[in-house]
Design a protein around this motif. Structure first.
Motif, PDB file in Angstrom:
ATOM      1  N   GLY A  77      -5.291   8.166  -8.791  1.00 18.69           N
ATOM      2  CA  GLY A  77      -4.624   7.060  -9.475  1.00 18.69           C
ATOM      3  C   GLY A  77      -4.766   7.173 -10.981  1.00 18.69           C
ATOM      4  O   GLY A  77      -3.808   6.940 -11.731  1.00 18.69           O
ATOM      5  N   ARG A 111       2.321   1.688  -3.495  1.00 20.16           N
ATOM      6  CA  ARG A 111       1.276   2.156  -4.407  1.00 20.16           C
ATOM      7  C   ARG A 111       1.008   3.648  -4.171  1.00 20.16           C
ATOM      8  O   ARG A 111       0.880   4.424  -5.108  1.00 20.16           O
ATOM      9  CB  ARG A 111       0.006   1.340  -4.224  1.00 20.16           C
ATOM     10  CG  ARG A 111      -1.079   1.674  -5.228  1.00 20.16           C
ATOM     11  CD  ARG A 111      -2.272   0.717  -5.160  1.00 20.16           C
ATOM     12  NE  ARG A 111      -1.916  -0.570  -5.742  1.00 20.16           N
ATOM     13  CZ  ARG A 111      -1.759  -1.708  -5.069  1.00 20.16           C
ATOM     14  NH1 ARG A 111      -1.939  -1.726  -3.760  1.00 20.16           N
ATOM     15  NH2 ARG A 111      -1.441  -2.821  -5.676  1.00 20.16           N
ATOM     16  N   LYS A 112       0.923   4.046  -2.914  1.00 18.91           N
ATOM     17  CA  LYS A 112       0.681   5.458  -2.569  1.00 18.91           C
ATOM     18  C   LYS A 112       1.814   6.336  -3.093  1.00 18.91           C
ATOM     19  O   LYS A 112       1.575   7.397  -3.673  1.00 18.91           O
ATOM     20  CB  LYS A 112       0.534   5.612  -1.054  1.00 18.91           C
ATOM     21  CG  LYS A 112       0.231   7.023  -0.629  1.00 18.91           C
ATOM     22  CD  LYS A 112       0.059   7.139   0.875  1.00 18.91           C
ATOM     23  CE  LYS A 112      -0.181   8.591   1.237  1.00 18.91           C
ATOM     24  NZ  LYS A 112      -0.176   8.829   2.660  1.00 18.91           N
ATOM     25  N   ALA A 118      -2.672  10.034 -12.116  1.00 11.04           N
ATOM     26  CA  ALA A 118      -1.251   9.645 -12.057  1.00 11.04           C
ATOM     27  C   ALA A 118      -0.861   8.877 -13.309  1.00 11.04           C
ATOM     28  O   ALA A 118       0.185   9.145 -13.914  1.00 11.04           O
ATOM     29  CB  ALA A 118      -0.976   8.811 -10.807  1.00 11.04           C
ATOM     30  N   THR A 172       0.838  -1.204   0.000  1.00 12.43           N
ATOM     31  CA  THR A 172       0.000   0.000   0.000  1.00 12.43           C
ATOM     32  C   THR A 172       0.873   1.254   0.000  1.00 12.43           C
ATOM     33  O   THR A 172       0.576   2.218  -0.714  1.00 12.43           O
ATOM     34  CB  THR A 172      -0.930  -0.009   1.234  1.00 12.43           C
ATOM     35  OG1 THR A 172      -1.740  -1.186   1.174  1.00 12.43           O
ATOM     36  CG2 THR A 172      -1.819   1.207   1.261  1.00 12.43           C
ATOM     37  N   VAL A 175       1.502   6.656  -6.915  1.00 10.32           N
ATOM     38  CA  VAL A 175       0.429   7.587  -7.293  1.00 10.32           C
ATOM     39  C   VAL A 175       0.878   9.022  -7.043  1.00 10.32           C
ATOM     40  O   VAL A 175       0.688   9.898  -7.894  1.00 10.32           O
ATOM     41  CB  VAL A 175      -0.879   7.262  -6.531  1.00 10.32           C
ATOM     42  CG1 VAL A 175      -1.901   8.390  -6.684  1.00 10.32           C
ATOM     43  CG2 VAL A 175      -1.463   5.943  -7.026  1.00 10.32           C
ATOM     44  N   GLU A 176       1.489   9.271  -5.907  1.00  2.73           N
ATOM     45  CA  GLU A 176       1.958  10.627  -5.600  1.00  2.73           C
ATOM     46  C   GLU A 176       2.990  11.098  -6.624  1.00  2.73           C
ATOM     47  O   GLU A 176       2.949  12.245  -7.073  1.00  2.73           O
ATOM     48  CB  GLU A 176       2.523  10.692  -4.181  1.00  2.73           C
ATOM     49  CG  GLU A 176       1.452  10.610  -3.115  1.00  2.73           C
ATOM     50  CD  GLU A 176       2.008  10.494  -1.704  1.00  2.73           C
ATOM     51  OE1 GLU A 176       3.258  10.430  -1.528  1.00  2.73           O
ATOM     52  OE2 GLU A 176       1.195  10.450  -0.764  1.00  2.73           O
TER      53      GLU A 176
END
Length: 136
Positions: A41, A6-7, A44, A3, A10-11
């Motif tokens: 997302g 993934r975060k 991104a 997680t 995306v950032e």
């Protein structure tokens, strides 16, 4: 992928997308800012793709920015996205696009998309860009 990974991805994608739009247009277009806010997302992914496409030839891109912006302008005219076409044409002009080059490209749009594409977007884009040309 965790997680946290993934975060972070995306950032990074959101940051790359924002930077790409700011570099081209001075801001993130409103509809895309809305996407970034509510579907980061998706923004991104789009932002990373746009950032890759908009690289200069010396930074791994194959086409110069003038050509890339003109292609976006012409494609936007073909699908009736007049305001976006104007923004891309303006950016292409900042990179050296001439009215003669734009006119020729818009004739190609007319040939593929018909008179409707010209009447819906092409003429307005050309009129807009002609008004931006220095009078002399």
């Amino acid at each position: 992928m965790s997680t946290d990974d993934r975060k972070a991805l995306v950032e990074a994608g959101v940051a790359a997308g924002r930077a790409s739009f700011v570099e081209s247009f001075g801001r993130v277009p409103d509809n895309l800012a809305l996407l970034a806010e509510h579907a980061p997302g998706a923004f991104a992914g789009y932002g990373l793709m746009r950032d890759a496409v908009m690289r200069e030839a010396g930074q791994g891109g194959a086409l110069d920015l003038k050509t890339k912006e003109m292609v976006f302008c012409l494609l936007d005219c073909l699908i009736g996205q007049t305001e976006a076409a104007k923004r891309h044409a303006e950016s292409a002009m900042r990179h050296g696009l001439t009215l003669a080059e734009l006119s020729e490209g818009l004739v190609q749009v007319l040939m593929v998309g018909g008179i409707t594409a010209w009447n819906r977007s092409g003429a307005e884009v050309l009129r807009h860009c002609a008004a931006l040309e220095p009078k002399g």
